[in-house]
Write an enzyme that holds these catalytic residues in place. Structure first.
Site, PDB file in Angstrom:
ATOM      1  N   ARG A  98     -10.098  -3.124   6.334  1.00 53.64           N
ATOM      2  CA  ARG A  98      -9.703  -3.041   7.565  1.00 53.64           C
ATOM      3  C   ARG A  98      -9.039  -1.642   7.783  1.00 53.64           C
ATOM      4  NH1 ARG A  98      -6.403  -8.699   8.073  1.00 53.64           N
ATOM      5  NH2 ARG A  98      -5.853  -7.921   5.760  1.00 53.64           N
ATOM      6  N   SER A 150       5.620  11.775  -4.709  1.00 51.10           N
ATOM      7  CA  SER A 150       4.061  12.062  -5.105  1.00 51.10           C
ATOM      8  C   SER A 150       3.624  12.894  -4.004  1.00 51.10           C
ATOM      9  CB  SER A 150       3.463  10.580  -4.992  1.00 51.10           C
ATOM     10  OG  SER A 150       2.065  10.508  -5.348  1.00 51.10           O
ATOM     11  N   THR A 155      -5.816 -11.750   3.830  1.00 53.15           N
ATOM     12  CA  THR A 155      -6.734 -10.847   3.150  1.00 53.15           C
ATOM     13  C   THR A 155      -7.945 -12.029   2.439  1.00 53.15           C
ATOM     14  OG1 THR A 155      -5.634 -11.388   0.894  1.00 53.15           O
ATOM     15  CG2 THR A 155      -5.137  -9.446   1.805  1.00 53.15           C
ATOM     16  N   ASP A 210       0.625  -1.480  -0.157  1.00 54.88           N
ATOM     17  CA  ASP A 210      -0.074  -0.094  -0.019  1.00 54.88           C
ATOM     18  C   ASP A 210       0.908   0.993   0.171  1.00 54.88           C
ATOM     19  OD1 ASP A 210      -2.362  -1.811   0.293  1.00 54.88           O
ATOM     20  OD2 ASP A 210      -1.980  -1.601   2.396  1.00 54.88           O
ATOM     21  N   HIS A 266      -4.641  -2.359  -5.640  1.00 61.82           N
ATOM     22  CA  HIS A 266      -3.779  -1.030  -6.226  1.00 61.82           C
ATOM     23  C   HIS A 266      -4.965  -0.117  -6.629  1.00 61.82           C
ATOM     24  CE1 HIS A 266      -0.121  -3.569  -7.727  1.00 61.82           C
ATOM     25  NE2 HIS A 266      -0.203  -3.599  -6.667  1.00 61.82           N
TER      26      HIS A 266
HETATM   27  P1  GTP Z   1      -0.731  -2.996  -2.748  1.00 59.07           P
HETATM   28  O1  GTP Z   1      -0.258  -3.630  -4.121  1.00 59.07           O
HETATM   29  O2  GTP Z   1      -1.888  -3.480  -2.258  1.00 59.07           O
HETATM   30  O3  GTP Z   1       0.603  -3.063  -1.725  1.00 59.07           O
HETATM   31  O4  GTP Z   1      -0.859  -1.283  -3.073  1.00 59.07           O
HETATM   32  P2  GTP Z   1      -0.228  -0.005  -3.710  1.00 59.07           P
HETATM   33  O5  GTP Z   1       0.893   0.106  -3.302  1.00 59.07           O
HETATM   34  O6  GTP Z   1      -0.677   0.128  -5.033  1.00 59.07           O
HETATM   35  O7  GTP Z   1      -1.137   1.055  -2.668  1.00 59.07           O
HETATM   36  P3  GTP Z   1      -2.619   1.328  -2.414  1.00 59.07           P
HETATM   37  O8  GTP Z   1      -3.104   1.767  -3.891  1.00 59.07           O
HETATM   38  O9  GTP Z   1      -3.289   0.175  -1.771  1.00 59.07           O
HETATM   39  O10 GTP Z   1      -2.655   2.432  -1.502  1.00 59.07           O
HETATM   40  C1  GTP Z   1      -2.076   3.725  -1.501  1.00 59.07           C
HETATM   41  C2  GTP Z   1      -3.177   4.855  -1.508  1.00 59.07           C
HETATM   42  O11 GTP Z   1      -2.608   6.045  -1.401  1.00 59.07           O
HETATM   43  C3  GTP Z   1      -4.250   4.763  -2.438  1.00 59.07           C
HETATM   44  O12 GTP Z   1      -5.446   5.096  -2.030  1.00 59.07           O
HETATM   45  C4  GTP Z   1      -3.872   5.862  -3.366  1.00 59.07           C
HETATM   46  O13 GTP Z   1      -4.767   6.645  -4.245  1.00 59.07           O
HETATM   47  C5  GTP Z   1      -3.148   6.833  -2.506  1.00 59.07           C
HETATM   48  N1  GTP Z   1      -1.840   7.557  -3.061  1.00 59.07           N
HETATM   49  C6  GTP Z   1      -0.783   7.242  -3.551  1.00 59.07           C
HETATM   50  N2  GTP Z   1       0.106   8.189  -3.560  1.00 59.07           N
HETATM   51  C7  GTP Z   1      -0.548   9.281  -3.200  1.00 59.07           C
HETATM   52  C8  GTP Z   1       0.065  10.613  -2.623  1.00 59.07           C
HETATM   53  O14 GTP Z   1       0.898  10.947  -3.110  1.00 59.07           O
HETATM   54  N3  GTP Z   1      -0.942  11.356  -1.771  1.00 59.07           N
HETATM   55  C9  GTP Z   1      -2.427  10.780  -1.732  1.00 59.07           C
HETATM   56  N4  GTP Z   1      -2.965  11.626  -0.933  1.00 59.07           N
HETATM   57  N5  GTP Z   1      -2.428   9.859  -1.729  1.00 59.07           N
HETATM   58  C10 GTP Z   1      -1.813   8.865  -2.513  1.00 59.07           C
HETATM   59  P1  IMP Z   2      -2.221 -12.912   2.367  1.00 57.30           P
HETATM   60  O1  IMP Z   2      -1.335 -12.481   1.343  1.00 57.30           O
HETATM   61  O2  IMP Z   2      -3.514 -12.545   1.819  1.00 57.30           O
HETATM   62  O3  IMP Z   2      -1.889 -14.390   2.592  1.00 57.30           O
HETATM   63  O4  IMP Z   2      -2.034 -12.014   3.638  1.00 57.30           O
HETATM   64  C1  IMP Z   2      -0.814 -12.196   4.436  1.00 57.30           C
HETATM   65  C2  IMP Z   2      -0.459 -10.951   5.115  1.00 57.30           C
HETATM   66  O5  IMP Z   2      -0.148  -9.840   4.031  1.00 57.30           O
HETATM   67  C3  IMP Z   2      -1.430 -10.071   6.041  1.00 57.30           C
HETATM   68  O6  IMP Z   2      -1.105  -9.471   6.916  1.00 57.30           O
HETATM   69  C4  IMP Z   2      -2.119  -9.199   4.823  1.00 57.30           C
HETATM   70  O7  IMP Z   2      -2.596  -8.118   5.294  1.00 57.30           O
HETATM   71  C5  IMP Z   2      -0.980  -8.949   3.976  1.00 57.30           C
HETATM   72  N1  IMP Z   2      -0.961  -8.187   2.620  1.00 57.30           N
HETATM   73  C6  IMP Z   2      -1.279  -8.762   1.707  1.00 57.30           C
HETATM   74  N2  IMP Z   2      -1.362  -8.256   0.301  1.00 57.30           N
HETATM   75  C7  IMP Z   2      -1.406  -7.004   0.852  1.00 57.30           C
HETATM   76  C8  IMP Z   2      -1.389  -5.854   0.035  1.00 57.30           C
HETATM   77  O8  IMP Z   2      -1.530  -5.810  -1.021  1.00 57.30           O
HETATM   78  N3  IMP Z   2      -1.263  -4.621   0.947  1.00 57.30           N
HETATM   79  C9  IMP Z   2      -0.945  -4.696   2.252  1.00 57.30           C
HETATM   80  N4  IMP Z   2      -0.777  -5.867   3.007  1.00 57.30           N
HETATM   81  C10 IMP Z   2      -0.993  -7.071   2.178  1.00 57.30           C
HETATM   82 MG    MG Z   3      -2.961  -1.880  -1.627  1.00 60.93          MG
END
Ligand code: GTP
Ligand code: IMP
Ligand code: MG
Length: 362
Positions: A275, A343, A121, A12, A42
């Protein structure tokens, strides 16, 4: 150039946002999804619309790029089909014939006691990866509904690399969730480092030019682990930045512990599970270690605007507030890698791009 985008902390971090920016800016021929599977959530904000993606790469925002899913990635067929429709990418998305398909039995097995203890998840990824290791899993090539999407991802990518074309590889999760290097057993079901991302899509380590490791300006964590970086009341009191965020959360009437108030104010809620995330200050040592194992050539820092509201939407380094710049400099210095993309908001274009052309290995 061949680049990998990978998470530096606990997922995230905003990989989706960075990948969508790079897709539009660097115009890759192929964008290949690596990583675990649909446990990822994402997010991309593009032209005023929010997309929450679990299977398709966020690079879909560039209509010229072809989208691939590497053999290492677990596929949830229903989720994939829904996203293909939602994003209108039929005809330019392809799946490696060797992807393992997540079946209902894997999802059913991902709600048991151990999954609860870890706080997974619930997307069936752990049990599907177990089936892969046990050699009982079914592969994408065995499913008639995937017939029109099946390709050999390594062949396509390596041919394109041979022609000098641009290739972008999108990993998922983050370094702290790695099966090898994370806080075992509170981890995901495979390694999440850049080397594994390359293997997921069948590109050898010698072909990779750039590894972008993505960090948020602070840390967040979903799951049931004892989060050692958990931001305490004392830390909040001692910090001007955190105190001011807490004050704003209280003014909005947000309830809960100090950490929960801050998480809620910052909008830190899990994309897949809904969550609330736990919040921590940036861990520089974890950042350094993660950049080292990932072989980072550059780092990206997201969500600067959440800690420094005056940074919101800034796209020029000269306009970045001093305190935000000081935080970036401290991260760069302690992690030991140059920050090239900053960002400052959720929109694809809210980026300060300090790359002087794609960075080369030194
Ligand atoms: P995973 O593959 O689940 O680890 O996700 P991810 O790394 O792609 O990130 P995810 O999109 O779950 O979470 C990032 C959150 O922050 C999203 O809601 C984005 O829209 C937001 N976001 C990303 N960059 C910025 C930023 O620079 N500022 C703000 N305010 N929000 C941001
Ligand atoms: P699983 O990958 O669903 O087996 O989850 C294992 C652990 O990784 C848990 O703590 C999840 O919350 C975490 N996790 C899996 N994928 C993500 C993701 O994309 N973002 C943040 N946490 C994740
Ligand atoms: Mg994410």
């Amino acid at each position: 150039m061949v680049s990998i985008v990978v998470g530096g902390h606990y997922g995230d971090e905003g990989k989706g946002k960075v990948v969508s920016y790079l897709a539009l800016k660097d115009k890759p021929k192929y964008i290949a999804r690596a990583g675990v599977g649909p446990n990822a959530g994402h997010t991309v904000w593009f032209e005023g619309k929010k997309y929450g993606l679990r299977m398709i790469t966020c690079g879909f925002v560039n209509p010229q790029s072809e989208l691939l899913i590497g053999a290492g990635v677990l596929v949830d067929i229903k989720r994939l089909m829904d996203e293909i429709q939602m994003c209108g990418v039929n005809g330019r998305i392809f799946v490696d014939k060797r992807c393992v398909v997540i079946e209902q039995e894997h999802k059913d097995a991902d709600v048991g006691a151990n999954s609860k203890k870890i706080g997974t998840t619930g997307s069936g990824c752990g049990p599907a990866n177990s089936a892969r290791v046990n050699r009982t899993a079914k592969l994408a090539r065995d499913f008639p509904e995937l017939k029109d999407y099946i390709v050999d991802v390594p062949q396509l990518l390596n041919d394109a690399i041979g022609e000098g074309r641009e290739v972008l590889i999108e990993a998922s999760q983050g370094f702290g969730l790695s099966l090898y290097y994370g806080n075992y057993p509170y981890v995901t079901s495979k390694d999440t480092s850049a080397s594994s991302a390359a293997a997921d899509v069948g590109v050898g380590p010698t072909r990779i030019d750039d590894v972008y490791v993505i960090f948020k300006a602070y840390m967040s964590r979903v799951g049931e682990d004892p989060f050692v970086h958990y931001l305490t009341d004392e830390e909040v009191k001692a910090s001007e930045v955190w105190s001011s965020i807490l004050k704003k959360a209280q003014e909005k009437g947000i309830q809960g512990t100090t950490n929960q108030k801050i998480a809620s104010y910052l909008g830190e809620v899990g994309t897949v599970t809904g969550r609330p995330r736990k919040i921590g200050s940036f861990d520089f040592e974890l950042g350094r270690y993660s950049a080292m194992v990932n072989g980072a050539t550059q780092i990206c820092i997201t969500c600067l605007d959440k800690l420094y509201p005056e940074a919101a939407g800034v796209r020029d380094i000269k306009k970045l507030p001093k305190d935000a710049l000081a935080h970036v400099k401290e991260i760069e210095e302690k992690v030991g890698v140059k920050a090239t993309l900053l960002s400052t908001g959720p929109d694809v274009w809210d980026v300060i791009d300090l790359r002087n052309g794609p960075a080369k290995r030194t």
